[in-house]
Design a protein around this motif. Sequence first.
Motif, mmCIF file in Angstrom:
data_model
loop_
_atom_site.group_PDB
_atom_site.id
_atom_site.type_symbol
_atom_site.label_atom_id
_atom_site.label_comp_id
_atom_site.label_asym_id
_atom_site.label_seq_id
_atom_site.Cartn_x
_atom_site.Cartn_y
_atom_site.Cartn_z
ATOM 1 N N ASP A 231 0.833 -1.204 0.000
ATOM 2 C CA ASP A 231 0.000 0.000 0.000
ATOM 3 C C ASP A 231 0.868 1.254 0.000
ATOM 4 O O ASP A 231 0.551 2.257 -0.666
ATOM 5 C CB ASP A 231 -0.920 0.007 1.223
ATOM 6 C CG ASP A 231 -2.043 -1.021 1.106
ATOM 7 O OD1 ASP A 231 -2.308 -1.463 -0.034
ATOM 8 O OD2 ASP A 231 -2.633 -1.376 2.144
ATOM 9 N N THR A 232 1.970 1.201 0.756
ATOM 10 C CA THR A 232 2.888 2.349 0.795
ATOM 11 C C THR A 232 3.519 2.577 -0.567
ATOM 12 O O THR A 232 3.665 3.725 -1.026
ATOM 13 C CB THR A 232 3.978 2.117 1.845
ATOM 14 O OG1 THR A 232 3.369 1.943 3.128
ATOM 15 C CG2 THR A 232 4.947 3.298 1.899
ATOM 16 N N ILE A 233 3.906 1.490 -1.235
ATOM 17 C CA ILE A 233 4.486 1.615 -2.579
ATOM 18 C C ILE A 233 3.487 2.260 -3.529
ATOM 19 O O ILE A 233 3.811 3.194 -4.280
ATOM 20 C CB ILE A 233 4.931 0.237 -3.108
ATOM 21 C CG1 ILE A 233 6.087 -0.317 -2.273
ATOM 22 C CG2 ILE A 233 5.318 0.331 -4.580
ATOM 23 C CD1 ILE A 233 6.496 -1.724 -2.650
ATOM 24 N N ALA A 234 2.255 1.778 -3.491
ATOM 25 C CA ALA A 234 1.233 2.332 -4.378
ATOM 26 C C ALA A 234 0.954 3.796 -4.059
ATOM 27 O O ALA A 234 0.822 4.635 -4.957
ATOM 28 C CB ALA A 234 -0.052 1.504 -4.265
ATOM 29 N N SER A 235 0.876 4.125 -2.756
ATOM 30 C CA SER A 235 0.603 5.507 -2.373
ATOM 31 C C SER A 235 1.734 6.434 -2.798
ATOM 32 O O SER A 235 1.492 7.540 -3.306
ATOM 33 C CB SER A 235 0.407 5.582 -0.855
ATOM 34 O OG SER A 235 0.256 6.923 -0.435
ATOM 35 N N THR A 236 2.962 5.977 -2.601
ATOM 36 C CA THR A 236 4.113 6.794 -3.004
ATOM 37 C C THR A 236 4.118 7.018 -4.510
ATOM 38 O O THR A 236 4.374 8.121 -4.994
ATOM 39 C CB THR A 236 5.424 6.119 -2.571
ATOM 40 O OG1 THR A 236 5.407 5.915 -1.159
ATOM 41 C CG2 THR A 236 6.628 6.976 -2.953
ATOM 42 N N GLY A 237 3.813 5.959 -5.262
ATOM 43 C CA GLY A 237 3.772 6.086 -6.719
ATOM 44 C C GLY A 237 2.676 7.017 -7.183
ATOM 45 O O GLY A 237 2.880 7.839 -8.088
ATOM 46 N N ARG A 282 8.825 5.717 8.242
ATOM 47 C CA ARG A 282 7.819 4.672 8.169
ATOM 48 C C ARG A 282 8.024 3.771 6.948
ATOM 49 O O ARG A 282 7.793 2.555 7.002
ATOM 50 C CB ARG A 282 6.423 5.312 8.114
ATOM 51 C CG ARG A 282 5.266 4.332 8.151
ATOM 52 C CD ARG A 282 3.935 5.049 8.287
ATOM 53 N NE ARG A 282 3.711 5.986 7.187
ATOM 54 C CZ ARG A 282 3.706 7.295 7.309
ATOM 55 N NH1 ARG A 282 3.930 7.855 8.495
ATOM 56 N NH2 ARG A 282 3.484 8.086 6.268
ATOM 57 N N SER A 283 8.479 4.336 5.833
ATOM 58 C CA SER A 283 8.584 3.582 4.593
ATOM 59 C C SER A 283 9.871 2.785 4.493
ATOM 60 O O SER A 283 9.909 1.744 3.818
ATOM 61 C CB SER A 283 8.499 4.537 3.391
ATOM 62 O OG SER A 283 7.294 5.257 3.414
#
Length: 399
Positions: A231-237, A282-283
Amino acid sequence: MTLRSTVAEATTRWRPTNPYVLDAALAALILFAVSLQWIFPDEGDDPLSWRGWLLGAATAVPLIWRRRAPCTVACAVSVATPAQALYHAPPPDVMYGGMVVLYTMAAQARPWQRRLMLAGWIIGVVVTMRHQTHQAPFEYAFHLMGLVAAYALGMLARVQRAYTAELEDRARRLERERAAGTARARAEERARIARDMHDILAHAVSLMVVQAEAGPVVVRKDPDRAEATFDTIASTGRDAMAQLRRILGVLKEELPEGDTGSARLPQPGVTALPELVRQVGRSTGLRAELRTSGEPRPLSSDTEVAAYRVVQEALTNTVKHARASRAVVELDWADDHVSLTVTDDGRGPSTGPGGHGLIGIRERAAACGGSAETGEAPGGGFRVAVRLPVAAQRERALG
């Protein structure tokens, strides 16, 4: 539109391309005026002879070449005019050719040439008229004033031409300066947008790479945490794509005069630094900490953005290259500046002092009137230290 500008425009519009056309017409007009004295002689005077008429023509015909060879034409007319007056009575009523050559010399010749020609004509007129009979005193004044007036008009034409040339040259210089300023502004804007794109992409991709590398391990050991990682990867992207769309949208739009589009670009500032530090920690698992001291001061909008991007790029370098476990961001407010220091316990960026990220940090600081230093931290690791002026000092720093 004034009368003067109207006359100047009409003169420019109807002026022949070839100057010989105008000068030939002027010579023909003077030749006609000389011929009138031969055709209609004054009562009681001797008629103008053929030889005298030819000498009179010699004062008019050379004027065709007055622009090409002003000194030669002036000498020829200066010889023909007294010759007509002395040897072939009667003398010319008006020295048309003499006035034209004096005007031409005053407008085109060198100072010593035009002054010598004026003095020669004045002396020549006085001497010639003294050899003539029945010359009234007012005739001296008439001829002399005519010569001086022609010379004065030539000087005015010279001054006007020089003034016009200076205005044209100044206009060309201003146009070149305006074009250079526009090109410089465009180059600075391209460099700023390039720095923003680099910072956005480098930060987002670095976080995504770190999360992606940890993904397989987390999937096997902690599926719930793995879901949060993806989810973090998708949000960052998505965040990076949104910022890039706004930047590209500004590049595609035709901006109004004086608008650089900066108001529509992403504008994170100092107040967004706590969230940035938390996001990186966090990431990536990096122990990132923000320390603030001093009383906050107002910053200009571009200095706000520069402060955020400097910390973002420094943390990105820490994540990508330093192999650090801890990073400390220090924000120190002073009366006339704010200091930003990012220190990690890693081995420093592998790109060295010439890396694009560190160059971008220096450029951002310089663009705001500040300074930046990068290098090894005193206790080991790597440190980025930036000093930016507050709003009250920025104008002085940039001159």
